[in-house]
Design a protein around this motif. Structure first.
Motif, PDB file in Angstrom:
ATOM      1  N   UNK A 112       0.632   7.357 -15.038  1.00 53.67           N
ATOM      2  CA  UNK A 112       0.065   6.649 -13.875  1.00 53.67           C
ATOM      3  C   UNK A 112      -0.623   5.332 -14.244  1.00 53.67           C
ATOM      4  N   UNK A 113      -1.218   5.288 -15.448  1.00 53.28           N
ATOM      5  CA  UNK A 113      -1.886   4.060 -15.888  1.00 53.28           C
ATOM      6  C   UNK A 113      -0.868   2.922 -16.033  1.00 53.28           C
ATOM      7  N   UNK A 114       0.246   3.197 -16.700  1.00 48.70           N
ATOM      8  CA  UNK A 114       1.296   2.186 -16.851  1.00 48.70           C
ATOM      9  C   UNK A 114       1.933   1.823 -15.512  1.00 48.70           C
ATOM     10  N   UNK A 115       2.142   2.838 -14.659  1.00 56.74           N
ATOM     11  CA  UNK A 115       2.749   2.594 -13.343  1.00 56.74           C
ATOM     12  C   UNK A 115       1.872   1.673 -12.498  1.00 56.74           C
ATOM     13  N   UNK A 116       0.554   1.893 -12.558  1.00 59.69           N
ATOM     14  CA  UNK A 116      -0.386   1.061 -11.805  1.00 59.69           C
ATOM     15  C   UNK A 116      -0.319  -0.400 -12.263  1.00 59.69           C
ATOM     16  N   UNK A 117      -0.182  -0.604 -13.573  1.00 58.60           N
ATOM     17  CA  UNK A 117      -0.112  -1.963 -14.112  1.00 58.60           C
ATOM     18  C   UNK A 117       1.237  -2.622 -13.848  1.00 58.60           C
ATOM     19  N   UNK A 118       2.282  -1.819 -13.760  1.00 59.36           N
ATOM     20  CA  UNK A 118       3.625  -2.361 -13.523  1.00 59.36           C
ATOM     21  C   UNK A 118       3.869  -2.708 -12.057  1.00 59.36           C
ATOM     22  N   UNK A 119       3.303  -1.905 -11.149  1.00 57.77           N
ATOM     23  CA  UNK A 119       3.537  -2.115  -9.722  1.00 57.77           C
ATOM     24  C   UNK A 119       2.660  -3.247  -9.209  1.00 57.77           C
ATOM     25  N   UNK A 120       3.299  -4.317  -8.768  1.00 61.62           N
ATOM     26  CA  UNK A 120       2.598  -5.502  -8.265  1.00 61.62           C
ATOM     27  C   UNK A 120       2.977  -5.757  -6.808  1.00 61.62           C
ATOM     28  N   UNK A 121       2.138  -6.495  -6.061  1.00 64.71           N
ATOM     29  CA  UNK A 121       2.466  -6.782  -4.660  1.00 64.71           C
ATOM     30  C   UNK A 121       3.826  -7.466  -4.488  1.00 64.71           C
ATOM     31  N   UNK A 122       4.159  -8.364  -5.408  1.00 64.18           N
ATOM     32  CA  UNK A 122       5.437  -9.076  -5.342  1.00 64.18           C
ATOM     33  C   UNK A 122       6.526  -8.371  -6.128  1.00 64.18           C
ATOM     34  N   UNK A 123       7.723  -8.296  -5.553  1.00 67.90           N
ATOM     35  CA  UNK A 123       8.871  -7.632  -6.181  1.00 67.90           C
ATOM     36  C   UNK A 123       9.216  -8.288  -7.518  1.00 67.90           C
ATOM     37  N   UNK A 124       9.254  -9.621  -7.537  1.00 71.57           N
ATOM     38  CA  UNK A 124       9.634 -10.353  -8.748  1.00 71.57           C
ATOM     39  C   UNK A 124       8.607 -10.177  -9.862  1.00 71.57           C
ATOM     40  N   UNK A 125       7.325 -10.150  -9.492  1.00 70.74           N
ATOM     41  CA  UNK A 125       6.266  -9.975 -10.497  1.00 70.74           C
ATOM     42  C   UNK A 125       6.347  -8.592 -11.134  1.00 70.74           C
ATOM     43  N   UNK A 131       0.627  13.502  -9.752  1.00 74.49           N
ATOM     44  CA  UNK A 131       1.108  14.885  -9.575  1.00 74.49           C
ATOM     45  C   UNK A 131       1.746  15.408 -10.860  1.00 74.49           C
ATOM     46  N   UNK A 132       2.474  14.544 -11.578  1.00 79.83           N
ATOM     47  CA  UNK A 132       3.054  14.944 -12.873  1.00 79.83           C
ATOM     48  C   UNK A 132       1.967  15.365 -13.849  1.00 79.83           C
ATOM     49  N   UNK A 133       0.846  14.631 -13.827  1.00 75.56           N
ATOM     50  CA  UNK A 133      -0.277  14.957 -14.715  1.00 75.56           C
ATOM     51  C   UNK A 133      -0.871  16.323 -14.384  1.00 75.56           C
ATOM     52  N   UNK A 134      -0.925  16.637 -13.066  1.00 78.54           N
ATOM     53  CA  UNK A 134      -1.511  17.907 -12.634  1.00 78.54           C
ATOM     54  C   UNK A 134      -0.577  19.089 -12.886  1.00 78.54           C
ATOM     55  N   UNK A 135       0.727  18.854 -12.726  1.00 75.50           N
ATOM     56  CA  UNK A 135       1.706  19.943 -12.880  1.00 75.50           C
ATOM     57  C   UNK A 135       1.904  20.308 -14.353  1.00 75.50           C
ATOM     58  N   UNK A 136       2.061  19.271 -15.202  1.00 76.95           N
ATOM     59  CA  UNK A 136       2.343  19.514 -16.621  1.00 76.95           C
ATOM     60  C   UNK A 136       1.088  19.270 -17.457  1.00 76.95           C
ATOM     61  N   UNK A 191       0.830  -1.210   0.000  1.00 75.44           N
ATOM     62  CA  UNK A 191       0.000   0.000   0.000  1.00 75.44           C
ATOM     63  C   UNK A 191       0.864   1.260   0.000  1.00 75.44           C
ATOM     64  N   UNK A 192       1.957   1.253   0.790  1.00 76.11           N
ATOM     65  CA  UNK A 192       2.847   2.420   0.846  1.00 76.11           C
ATOM     66  C   UNK A 192       3.493   2.666  -0.511  1.00 76.11           C
ATOM     67  N   UNK A 193       3.968   1.592  -1.129  1.00 78.88           N
ATOM     68  CA  UNK A 193       4.590   1.742  -2.457  1.00 78.88           C
ATOM     69  C   UNK A 193       3.577   2.232  -3.491  1.00 78.88           C
ATOM     70  N   UNK A 194       2.365   1.708  -3.424  1.00 82.84           N
ATOM     71  CA  UNK A 194       1.320   2.101  -4.363  1.00 82.84           C
ATOM     72  C   UNK A 194       0.957   3.575  -4.186  1.00 82.84           C
ATOM     73  N   UNK A 195       0.803   3.998  -2.913  1.00 84.44           N
ATOM     74  CA  UNK A 195       0.482   5.402  -2.628  1.00 84.44           C
ATOM     75  C   UNK A 195       1.574   6.316  -3.163  1.00 84.44           C
ATOM     76  N   UNK A 196       2.825   5.932  -2.929  1.00 90.67           N
ATOM     77  CA  UNK A 196       3.960   6.762  -3.348  1.00 90.67           C
ATOM     78  C   UNK A 196       4.013   6.884  -4.873  1.00 90.67           C
ATOM     79  N   UNK A 197       3.886   5.763  -5.562  1.00 91.73           N
ATOM     80  CA  UNK A 197       3.951   5.761  -7.031  1.00 91.73           C
ATOM     81  C   UNK A 197       2.792   6.555  -7.644  1.00 91.73           C
ATOM     82  N   UNK A 198       1.572   6.306  -7.153  1.00 95.22           N
ATOM     83  CA  UNK A 198       0.408   6.977  -7.734  1.00 95.22           C
ATOM     84  C   UNK A 198       0.399   8.471  -7.425  1.00 95.22           C
ATOM     85  N   UNK A 199       0.844   8.851  -6.222  1.00 95.65           N
ATOM     86  CA  UNK A 199       0.910  10.279  -5.875  1.00 95.65           C
ATOM     87  C   UNK A 199       1.895  11.004  -6.785  1.00 95.65           C
TER      88      UNK A 199
END
Length: 420
Positions: free
Chosen positions: A151-164, A137-142, A125-133
């Motif tokens: 963020x869409x790609x980041x959400x799909x890339x970030x998985x609960x398991x490190x290896x996955x 934020x990049x979308x809002x700033x630029x 959850x901490x990693x997900x919050x950090x990545x999505x925030x």
């Protein structure tokens, strides 16, 4: 009934996957139970099932299996059937009372453990919050077109398991590049807006039928996304942006994955092994509650589901280990935990049928209190202590409590020689 079929599928699955079960005894066991189940189907009534209950008890007495696992399954199956046959009658069905399923203080303590930084859920959850925030934020700033792809790609890339996650950071770029090449060559031949919508519909249909995380699934999602994006911008520009945004997302996820609470397989495995001890603790909590009043069978059903989910995840990790000696010890831990849970389940069903006397119930109260206040893997129970303090008149309760304690001692010996 759902629990009975669940237990049967687990047994059949182990029969197919390993050679540590006596197959001949297993066939006799399944055959005997199927004949009795057919008899139950014909004779079950809403008023009185005493004849069927007597037959089930008789089968328990004559079912002398040498294989410990088959004996546990066989008796557990029949005791559950006895419980069903008792409760299905109108008289008993109307009198069943279900107490509060959880003690509030214990529930809060478990919740507190879940919010620990060692918890798998919190770390993800901490990693997900950090990545999505960061990516949102990049979308809002630029104010740049289609920046939401990051963020869409980041959400799909970030998985609960490190290896996955690492796997997806390889497979998604491969699929995306192939998708970009395909759309680059076929786009000039699409017959206007109608052709784009037809292509998008086909790509979307195929994409949702494929397994996420594979290298070929992003091919179809990329063709779909770029064909739709080409309605509002140049196709070549859309391809360049798609690739750029993907690699930005890969960089962010890679950074966070390595620096912020990585859930590596080894860490997850150790967490799972420790969770098995918690499940044993939960099983004795349920035994304690069942001695006080009838409990909802679904409570143990949930514990069983949870156990097998962890068991399968741990088994998959062990299969990939190179150190065969260490893998054998880990597999022994899983096997012993399975046997212990099966024996605890067996004791629970005996209690639920109310077929034991007051002295046995009193001893089980003390035994349950003993197990819920100590760490299972740190225990070693001497036979003299057992004989002096816990004597059961019921043969089945006596057998399964002793087998449970034998397995606790096995677990103690394994833990002495391995560091988890």
């Amino acid at each position: 009934m759902a629990i009975l079929f669940q237990r049967s599928t687990y047994l059949c699955s182990d029969l197919n996957n390993g050679d540590y079960i006596n197959k001949f005894e297993c066939m006799i066991c399944i055959d005997s139970l199927s004949i009795f189940l057919n008899n139950v189907r014909i004779k079950i009534e809403e008023n009185d099932n005493s004849i069927l209950i007597s037959e089930a008890k008789k089968l328990i007495k004559i079912g002398k299996f040498k294989d410990e696992r088959i004996k546990t399954f066989y008796n557990s199956f029949l005791y559950m059937l006895i419980l069903i046959l008792k409760n299905v009658t109108i008289e008993n069905r109307d009198n069943i009372k279900h107490p509060l399923t959880e003690n509030v203080n214990k529930y809060l303590n478990r919740l507190n453990r879940k919010f620990s930084s060692k918890s798998f859920e919190v770390r993800y959850a901490i990693r997900l919050i950090f990545v999505m925030t960061l990516t949102v934020s990049l979308c809002k700033i630029f104010n740049i077109s289609h920046l939401y792809w990051i963020p869409l790609n980041a959400l799909l890339l970030l998985q609960p398991g490190y290896e996955e996650s690492n796997k997806r950071m390889i497979t998604r770029p491969i699929g995306t590049v192939i998708g970009c090449i395909i759309i680059f060559f076929i786009y000039p031949y699409l017959p206007g807006v109608t052709g784009i919508f037809i292509l998008s519909f086909l790509m979307l249909s195929i994409m949702y039928s494929l397994t996420p995380g594979t290298w070929y699934q992003p091919i179809f999602s990329t063709v779909y996304a770029l064909s739709m994006a080409s309605l509002s911008m140049n196709n070549t520009t859309a391809i360049q942006m798609r690739l750029l945004y993907l690699f930005i997302a890969v960089f962010i996820v890679m950074l966070v994955n390595n620096l912020l609470f990585p859930n590596k397989k080894e860490y997850m495995f150790k967490l799972n092994i420790n969770t098995l001890n918690d499940i044993q603790f939960m099983s004795w909590e349920l035994i304690y509650k069942s001695l006080l009043s009838h409990i909802d069978n679904g409570m143990f059903h949930n514990a069983l589901n949870y156990f097998h989910m962890i068991y399968m995840d741990s088994e998959n990790y062990i299969k990939g280990m190179e150190d065969t000696n260490k893998a054998k010890k880990y597999r022994d831990i899983l096997t012993v935990h399975w046997r212990m849970l099966s024996e605890a389940e067996q004791i629970l069903w005996v209690i639920q049928t109310r077929s034991i006397d007051y002295n046995d119930m009193e001893n089980l109260f003390r035994l349950a209190d003993y197990f819920t206040h100590l760490e299972i893997n740190d225990l070693f129970i001497d036979n003299d202590y057992l004989n002096d303090n816990f004597i059961f008149e019921d043969d089945n309760v006596n057998y399964f409590t002793r087998q449970y304690i034998i397995n606790i001692n096995r677990l103690f010996e394994i833990y002495k020689n391995i560091n988890i």
